[in-house]
Design a protein around this motif. Structure first.
Motif, PDB file in Angstrom:
ATOM      1  N   SER A   1       0.813  -1.220   0.000  1.00 41.48           N
ATOM      2  CA  SER A   1       0.000   0.000   0.000  1.00 41.48           C
ATOM      3  C   SER A   1       0.845   1.268   0.000  1.00 41.48           C
ATOM      4  CB  SER A   1      -0.934   0.012   1.210  1.00 41.48           C
ATOM      5  OG  SER A   1      -0.214   0.172   2.423  1.00 41.48           O
ATOM      6  N   SER A   2       2.138   1.134   0.251  1.00 44.45           N
ATOM      7  CA  SER A   2       3.009   2.317   0.229  1.00 44.45           C
ATOM      8  C   SER A   2       3.455   2.683  -1.184  1.00 44.45           C
ATOM      9  CB  SER A   2       4.248   2.084   1.113  1.00 44.45           C
ATOM     10  OG  SER A   2       5.204   1.245   0.479  1.00 44.45           O
ATOM     11  N   LEU A   3       3.258   1.772  -2.151  1.00 45.09           N
ATOM     12  CA  LEU A   3       3.722   2.012  -3.517  1.00 45.09           C
ATOM     13  C   LEU A   3       2.716   2.845  -4.305  1.00 45.09           C
ATOM     14  CD1 LEU A   3       5.518  -0.419  -2.633  1.00 45.09           C
ATOM     15  CD2 LEU A   3       5.404  -1.211  -4.991  1.00 45.09           C
ATOM     16  N   PRO A   4       3.191   3.736  -5.161  1.00 46.71           N
ATOM     17  CA  PRO A   4       2.273   4.458  -6.051  1.00 46.71           C
ATOM     18  C   PRO A   4       1.519   3.496  -6.962  1.00 46.71           C
ATOM     19  CG  PRO A   4       4.449   5.494  -6.033  1.00 46.71           C
ATOM     20  CD  PRO A   4       4.582   4.183  -5.311  1.00 46.71           C
ATOM     21  N   ILE A   5       0.260   3.840  -7.264  1.00 46.67           N
ATOM     22  CA  ILE A   5      -0.546   3.047  -8.184  1.00 46.67           C
ATOM     23  C   ILE A   5      -0.415   3.657  -9.576  1.00 46.67           C
ATOM     24  CG2 ILE A   5      -2.855   2.166  -8.711  1.00 46.67           C
ATOM     25  CD1 ILE A   5      -3.522   2.553  -5.741  1.00 46.67           C
ATOM     26  N   LEU A   6      -0.048   2.836 -10.542  1.00 45.62           N
ATOM     27  CA  LEU A   6       0.222   3.305 -11.895  1.00 45.62           C
ATOM     28  C   LEU A   6      -0.996   4.032 -12.478  1.00 45.62           C
ATOM     29  CD1 LEU A   6       2.256   3.195 -14.308  1.00 45.62           C
ATOM     30  CD2 LEU A   6       1.067   1.121 -15.039  1.00 45.62           C
ATOM     31  N   GLY A   7      -0.762   5.263 -12.906  1.00 45.47           N
ATOM     32  CA  GLY A   7      -1.817   6.052 -13.518  1.00 45.47           C
ATOM     33  C   GLY A   7      -2.838   6.608 -12.550  1.00 45.47           C
TER      34      GLY A   7
ATOM     35  N   GLY B   1       0.540   9.465  -6.576  1.00 46.01           N
ATOM     36  CA  GLY B   1       1.970   9.593  -6.307  1.00 46.01           C
ATOM     37  C   GLY B   1       2.775   9.952  -7.543  1.00 46.01           C
ATOM     38  N   THR B   2       3.997   9.473  -7.576  1.00 47.25           N
ATOM     39  CA  THR B   2       4.897   9.788  -8.682  1.00 47.25           C
ATOM     40  C   THR B   2       4.516   9.086  -9.980  1.00 47.25           C
ATOM     41  OG1 THR B   2       6.380   8.011  -7.963  1.00 47.25           O
ATOM     42  CG2 THR B   2       6.868  10.231  -7.147  1.00 47.25           C
ATOM     43  N   MET B   3       3.583   8.136  -9.913  1.00 54.23           N
ATOM     44  CA  MET B   3       3.148   7.409 -11.119  1.00 54.23           C
ATOM     45  C   MET B   3       1.780   7.880 -11.602  1.00 54.23           C
ATOM     46  SD  MET B   3       5.738   5.525 -11.700  1.00 54.23           S
ATOM     47  CE  MET B   3       5.198   4.369 -12.949  1.00 54.23           C
ATOM     48  N   GLN B   4       1.294   8.986 -11.072  1.00 53.66           N
ATOM     49  CA  GLN B   4      -0.065   9.444 -11.379  1.00 53.66           C
ATOM     50  C   GLN B   4      -0.278   9.710 -12.865  1.00 53.66           C
ATOM     51  OE1 GLN B   4      -1.161  13.017  -9.304  1.00 53.66           O
ATOM     52  NE2 GLN B   4      -3.338  12.784  -9.754  1.00 53.66           N
ATOM     53  N   LYS B   5       0.739  10.194 -13.563  1.00 49.78           N
ATOM     54  CA  LYS B   5       0.579  10.589 -14.960  1.00 49.78           C
ATOM     55  C   LYS B   5       1.184   9.583 -15.932  1.00 49.78           C
ATOM     56  CE  LYS B   5       0.408  15.511 -13.841  1.00 49.78           C
ATOM     57  NZ  LYS B   5       1.004  16.864 -14.078  1.00 49.78           N
ATOM     58  N   ARG B   6       1.543   8.406 -15.455  1.00 51.93           N
ATOM     59  CA  ARG B   6       2.154   7.398 -16.315  1.00 51.93           C
ATOM     60  C   ARG B   6       1.109   6.410 -16.828  1.00 51.93           C
ATOM     61  NH1 ARG B   6       7.768   6.496 -15.307  1.00 51.93           N
ATOM     62  NH2 ARG B   6       7.599   4.704 -16.743  1.00 51.93           N
ATOM     63  N   ALA B   7       1.290   5.972 -18.086  1.00 49.97           N
ATOM     64  CA  ALA B   7       0.495   4.898 -18.714  1.00 49.97           C
ATOM     65  C   ALA B   7      -1.006   5.185 -18.692  1.00 49.97           C
ATOM     66  CB  ALA B   7       0.785   3.568 -18.007  1.00 49.97           C
TER      67      ALA B   7
ATOM     68  N   LEU C   1      -3.152   3.295 -21.231  1.00 49.46           N
ATOM     69  CA  LEU C   1      -2.906   1.861 -21.339  1.00 49.46           C
ATOM     70  C   LEU C   1      -3.779   1.102 -20.348  1.00 49.46           C
ATOM     71  CD1 LEU C   1       1.002   1.887 -21.576  1.00 49.46           C
ATOM     72  CD2 LEU C   1      -0.652   1.793 -23.454  1.00 49.46           C
ATOM     73  N   ALA C   2      -4.118  -0.124 -20.699  1.00 48.69           N
ATOM     74  CA  ALA C   2      -4.989  -0.943 -19.854  1.00 48.69           C
ATOM     75  C   ALA C   2      -4.330  -1.314 -18.535  1.00 48.69           C
ATOM     76  CB  ALA C   2      -5.405  -2.208 -20.610  1.00 48.69           C
ATOM     77  N   VAL C   3      -3.013  -1.303 -18.502  1.00 50.61           N
ATOM     78  CA  VAL C   3      -2.305  -1.668 -17.275  1.00 50.61           C
ATOM     79  C   VAL C   3      -2.464  -0.613 -16.192  1.00 50.61           C
ATOM     80  CG1 VAL C   3      -0.096  -0.616 -17.931  1.00 50.61           C
ATOM     81  CG2 VAL C   3      -0.118  -2.596 -16.390  1.00 50.61           C
ATOM     82  N   ALA C   4      -2.843   0.602 -16.560  1.00 48.92           N
ATOM     83  CA  ALA C   4      -3.045   1.659 -15.565  1.00 48.92           C
ATOM     84  C   ALA C   4      -4.057   1.192 -14.523  1.00 48.92           C
ATOM     85  CB  ALA C   4      -3.540   2.938 -16.246  1.00 48.92           C
ATOM     86  N   SER C   5      -3.746   1.469 -13.285  1.00 49.61           N
ATOM     87  CA  SER C   5      -4.516   1.085 -12.092  1.00 49.61           C
ATOM     88  C   SER C   5      -4.377  -0.394 -11.755  1.00 49.61           C
ATOM     89  CB  SER C   5      -6.002   1.455 -12.211  1.00 49.61           C
ATOM     90  OG  SER C   5      -6.713   0.533 -13.001  1.00 49.61           O
TER      91      SER C   5
ATOM     92  N   THR D   1      13.319   6.837 -22.000  1.00 51.13           N
ATOM     93  CA  THR D   1      12.825   5.449 -22.075  1.00 51.13           C
ATOM     94  C   THR D   1      11.506   5.217 -21.341  1.00 51.13           C
ATOM     95  OG1 THR D   1      14.082   4.764 -20.108  1.00 51.13           O
ATOM     96  CG2 THR D   1      15.185   4.579 -22.260  1.00 51.13           C
ATOM     97  N   GLU D   2      10.867   6.268 -20.852  1.00 51.94           N
ATOM     98  CA  GLU D   2       9.637   6.057 -20.075  1.00 51.94           C
ATOM     99  C   GLU D   2       8.544   5.381 -20.906  1.00 51.94           C
ATOM    100  OE1 GLU D   2       8.287   9.517 -18.042  1.00 51.94           O
ATOM    101  OE2 GLU D   2       9.887   9.440 -16.549  1.00 51.94           O
ATOM    102  N   ASN D   3       8.423   5.739 -22.187  1.00 52.29           N
ATOM    103  CA  ASN D   3       7.415   5.095 -23.035  1.00 52.29           C
ATOM    104  C   ASN D   3       7.695   3.604 -23.187  1.00 52.29           C
ATOM    105  OD1 ASN D   3       5.963   7.441 -23.439  1.00 52.29           O
ATOM    106  ND2 ASN D   3       6.997   7.957 -25.357  1.00 52.29           N
ATOM    107  N   ALA D   4       8.957   3.247 -23.396  1.00 55.51           N
ATOM    108  CA  ALA D   4       9.324   1.835 -23.518  1.00 55.51           C
ATOM    109  C   ALA D   4       9.033   1.091 -22.216  1.00 55.51           C
ATOM    110  CB  ALA D   4      10.797   1.707 -23.888  1.00 55.51           C
ATOM    111  N   GLN D   5       9.274   1.751 -21.088  1.00 49.40           N
ATOM    112  CA  GLN D   5       9.007   1.106 -19.804  1.00 49.40           C
ATOM    113  C   GLN D   5       7.507   0.907 -19.599  1.00 49.40           C
ATOM    114  OE1 GLN D   5      10.995   3.310 -16.708  1.00 49.40           O
ATOM    115  NE2 GLN D   5      13.029   2.779 -17.449  1.00 49.40           N
ATOM    116  N   ASP D   6       6.709   1.897 -19.992  1.00 49.74           N
ATOM    117  CA  ASP D   6       5.258   1.732 -19.897  1.00 49.74           C
ATOM    118  C   ASP D   6       4.785   0.593 -20.806  1.00 49.74           C
ATOM    119  OD1 ASP D   6       5.283   3.829 -18.156  1.00 49.74           O
ATOM    120  OD2 ASP D   6       4.360   5.279 -19.520  1.00 49.74           O
ATOM    121  N   GLU D   7       5.414   0.470 -21.965  1.00 49.17           N
ATOM    122  CA  GLU D   7       5.070  -0.629 -22.879  1.00 49.17           C
ATOM    123  C   GLU D   7       5.401  -1.981 -22.249  1.00 49.17           C
ATOM    124  OE1 GLU D   7       6.907  -0.045 -26.670  1.00 49.17           O
ATOM    125  OE2 GLU D   7       6.152   2.011 -26.858  1.00 49.17           O
ATOM    126  N   LEU D   8       6.485  -2.034 -21.490  1.00 53.19           N
ATOM    127  CA  LEU D   8       6.839  -3.282 -20.813  1.00 53.19           C
ATOM    128  C   LEU D   8       5.774  -3.651 -19.781  1.00 53.19           C
ATOM    129  CD1 LEU D   8       8.767  -5.600 -20.128  1.00 53.19           C
ATOM    130  CD2 LEU D   8       9.997  -4.031 -18.602  1.00 53.19           C
TER     131      LEU D   8
END
Length: 477
Positions: free
Chosen positions: A399-405, A408-414, A417-421, A462-469
């Motif tokens: 629960s301490s980790l940011p949730i993708l999309g 926290g620091t991952m709020q605007k990433r991916a 993409l379906a992987v968000a959240s 490389t952030e786009n490539a990492q989001d693709e991963l």
């Protein structure tokens, strides 16, 4: 019989091919990720990637240069976090105390007030105000003695905020202190008017400013780079002398600064003066650094939030100085003596071995990732994350980790993409370093550990490539 024999051989060959195919797949990066890296001129050799399903004896799905120790940046905060939860326990708290010498004459303290820091990583402005309010509630209004700052919870250390990147006023460069109040940050409001640039402190401390800033034409841009703040203590107040230029088109701006080269005790004293006055108190003494004398009496104490709350504030927004204090706490509790970061780093090495994970190549310096010396391999990080998921403290850790999309620091990433959240991810970045580590819940319902380290001069691209991963794991896991 011959037909049966041929069928048996064919099946063996198919099984062999499948095993070889799986083995190659487990070693290689997905082709689409390699192509995305090639577009930004980052070779696959600059990566360390480890992906593994959280399941008994699961083989890694991707194991690409995962045994190579690399710069982890802020992903190393995950090591500090899990070690703290496992060693200190999820109910652990810190304590900040107030003592007095002398005696009370009505509401007048004829003696000194001592504030003793206990390494609280999250002694924010509101909590410090609460501590002072508790002192006032004990009937103390006027202090005729001095303010003593006791920061002996940790060993004295050489720390220069300018050492890392030459930008010591940046809040991320704040160093640890036993009495770290409000992250040692001064929040300013800049307001241009006809009379010149006006600077107001939004932090309620004893403050004065002297501004010599010229207006210039042009777009706002990186306006901070054209201002030079110079801090000093004058008349027991923090004084800001500000020079430089400010574009007319900027308008109002907020600015968070560490008042370098002032000490934490200078900041604490100025904040104490400002808040004590707001609370109706009176204090005309000076600030000194010392220790609680044997004859001092306890006035009150303030307990911090429990460790899981601290870690959420720390990891969601990647707070470096909080992490330093969490790491130091490991040694403080183990040694029962003033905290030392080198001993704390050695404790983590021993703790890794206790988990059954090789610590070869693991280098801890301050536990925050704001370091060029820290090293860990993707496999070590991944194995630790896998261990954490099966541990008693998994809910608090995860629960301490940011949730993708999401936050926290991952709020605007991916975001598209379906992987968000569907992923809990800690990112980390320095110049030439872009990393992430955490967990992905795939579309199939399986959960995976994922670690991706990129150490290369073009890593920031490389952030786009990492989001693709992350998306690839979500789709194929």
């Amino acid at each position: 019989m011959r037909r049966l024999a041929r069928l048996f051989v064919a099946r063996v060959l198919l099984t062999f091919v499948a095993i070889i195919s799986l083995s190659l797949h487990a070693q290689n990066l997905p082709a689409g990720i390699i192509q995305s890296l090639q577009k930004v001129h980052v070779p696959a050799e600059a990566l360390g990637v480890y992906v593994q399903e959280i399941a008994p004896s699961a083989a890694p799905l991707i194991n690409w240069q995962a045994d190579e120790p690399m710069q982890p940046a802020s992903t190393i905060k995950l090591v500090t976090s899990y070690a703290a939860l496992d060693i200190l326990g999820p109910a652990y708290t810190w304590k900040t105390s107030a003592y007095m010498t002398g005696h009370l004459d009505g509401d007048v303290l004829v003696g000194d007030l001592i504030l003793q820091g206990g390494g609280d990583p999250h002694l924010v402005l509101e909590n410090f105000w609460t501590l002072l309010h508790q002192i006032r509630a004990k009937g103390i209004r006027e202090i005729q003695g001095n303010l003593i700052i006791d920061n002996s919870w940790m060993e004295p250390q050489h720390f220069d905020a300018a050492d890392f990147d030459g930008d010591p006023t940046r809040p991320y460069n704040v160093g640890p202190d036993a009495l770290l109040v409000n992250f040692n940050v001064l929040n300013l409001q800049l307001h241009p008017d006809a009379a010149g640039l006006q600077v107001e402190s939004l932090t309620p401390l004893a403050f004065q400013s002297n501004v010599k800033v010229d207006y210039v034409n042009g777009a706002c841009g990186e306006w901070r780079n054209h201002l030079s703040p110079i801090f000093s203590v004058i008349n027991q107040q923090i004084n800001l002398y500000l020079i430089g230029t400010y574009p007319r088109g900027c308008g109002d701006n907020s600015w968070a600064l560490q008042p370098y080269p002032l000490t934490h005790a200078d900041y604490d004293a100025a904040l104490f003066r400002g808040l004590w006055k707001e609370l109706g108190g009176q204090f005309n003494g000076t600030m000194q650094v010392g220790i609680v004398p044997p004859d001092a009496g306890l006035i009150t104490s303030l307990q911090s939030e429990p460790l899981p709350d601290i870690l959420r504030a720390m990891n969601k927004y990647s707070n470096n100085v909080m992490t330093r204090l969490v790491l130091l706490t490991l040694d403080r509790e183990a040694s029962q003596s003033p905290a030392n970061s080198q001993r704390a780093a050695q404790l983590v090495q021993l703790w890794f071995a206790r988990l059954g994970i090789s610590a070869q190549g693991l280098q801890m310096e301050n536990g925050s990732g704001l370091s060029r010396a820290e090293r860990i391999s993707a496999a070590q990080m991944g194995q630790m994350l896998n261990h954490a998921f099966s541990s008693r403290v998994m809910p608090e850790f995860m629960s301490s980790l940011p949730i993708l999309g999401v936050d926290g620091t991952m709020q605007k990433r991916a975001l598209n993409l379906a992987v968000a959240s569907n992923a809990h991810i800690k990112s980390g970045g320095l110049e030439g370093v872009r990393n992430f580590a955490g967990y992905v819940l795939s579309a199939s319902g399986r959960r995976y550990v994922v670690v991706c380290f990129v150490n290369h001069k073009n890593a920031h691209q490389t952030e786009n490539a990492q989001d693709e991963l992350l998306q690839w794991i979500y789709e194929h896991g």
